[in-house]
Motif scaffolding. Structure first.
Motif, mmCIF file in Angstrom:
data_model
loop_
_atom_site.group_PDB
_atom_site.id
_atom_site.type_symbol
_atom_site.label_atom_id
_atom_site.label_comp_id
_atom_site.label_asym_id
_atom_site.label_seq_id
_atom_site.Cartn_x
_atom_site.Cartn_y
_atom_site.Cartn_z
ATOM 1 N N UNK A 175 0.852 -1.190 0.000
ATOM 2 C CA UNK A 175 0.000 0.000 0.000
ATOM 3 C C UNK A 175 0.885 1.237 0.000
ATOM 4 N N UNK A 176 0.627 2.114 -0.929
ATOM 5 C CA UNK A 176 1.364 3.379 -0.993
ATOM 6 C C UNK A 176 0.339 4.495 -0.821
ATOM 7 N N UNK A 177 0.440 5.267 0.283
ATOM 8 C CA UNK A 177 -0.526 6.347 0.473
ATOM 9 C C UNK A 177 -0.279 7.469 -0.530
ATOM 10 N N UNK A 178 -1.311 8.251 -0.776
ATOM 11 C CA UNK A 178 -1.175 9.370 -1.717
ATOM 12 C C UNK A 178 -0.068 10.327 -1.285
ATOM 13 N N UNK A 179 0.082 10.500 0.037
ATOM 14 C CA UNK A 179 1.120 11.413 0.509
ATOM 15 C C UNK A 179 2.521 10.892 0.205
ATOM 16 N N UNK A 180 2.624 9.614 -0.113
ATOM 17 C CA UNK A 180 3.924 9.026 -0.430
ATOM 18 C C UNK A 180 4.286 9.156 -1.895
ATOM 19 N N UNK A 181 3.388 9.689 -2.689
ATOM 20 C CA UNK A 181 3.647 9.823 -4.120
ATOM 21 C C UNK A 181 4.151 11.236 -4.396
ATOM 22 N N UNK A 182 5.208 11.371 -5.137
ATOM 23 C CA UNK A 182 5.759 12.674 -5.468
ATOM 24 C C UNK A 182 6.404 12.650 -6.833
#
Length: 121
Positions: free
Chosen positions: A100-107
């Motif tokens: 699981x990758x949270x949206x805050x972890x996407x950059x």
């Protein structure tokens, strides 16, 4: 000239259906179409666990038919994944929980810089 043995005749059959016919074992085409290699491999496992040395050809034929019937029955109520005849399926693990990758972890990754010496003119 000697007659080929029962096992040689089984090995010489051109298809799984021909082996079932040769051994007079009824089969379900739906089961056979899904698990033919698994059934034949399982039959071989059952036969290898049976002592055939010194047996008459009639006894070998009966043992082969019984092994094939038993192998087919194994796949009538379960799947190849459940039976795990082949090593690749026996070693397979149940899938782990997806990452699981949270949206805050996407950059956005920083842009790569090209050295001035490699820039074409």
């Amino acid at each position: 000239m000697t007659n080929p043995s029962v096992l040689s005749r089984i090995a010489a059959q051109p298809s799984a259906e021909a082996i079932f016919d040769y051994l007079c074992v009824p089969y379900s085409p739906e089961v056979l179409n899904v698990a033919r290699l698994h059934i034949l491999k399982r039959m071989g496992q059952y036969l290898s666990a049976t002592s055939l040395a010194g047996q008459t050809e009639a006894a070998v034929y009966a043992a082969a038919a019984a092994a094939l019937r038993r192998a087919h029955r194994d796949f009538e109520t379960s799947t190849p994944l459940e039976q795990k005849v082949f090593k690749v399926l026996a070693n397979a693990r149940t899938p782990q929980k997806p990452a699981f990758v949270p949206l805050s972890g996407i950059g956005i990754a920083p842009a790569a810089t090209t050295p001035a010496s490699e820039v074409a003119e």
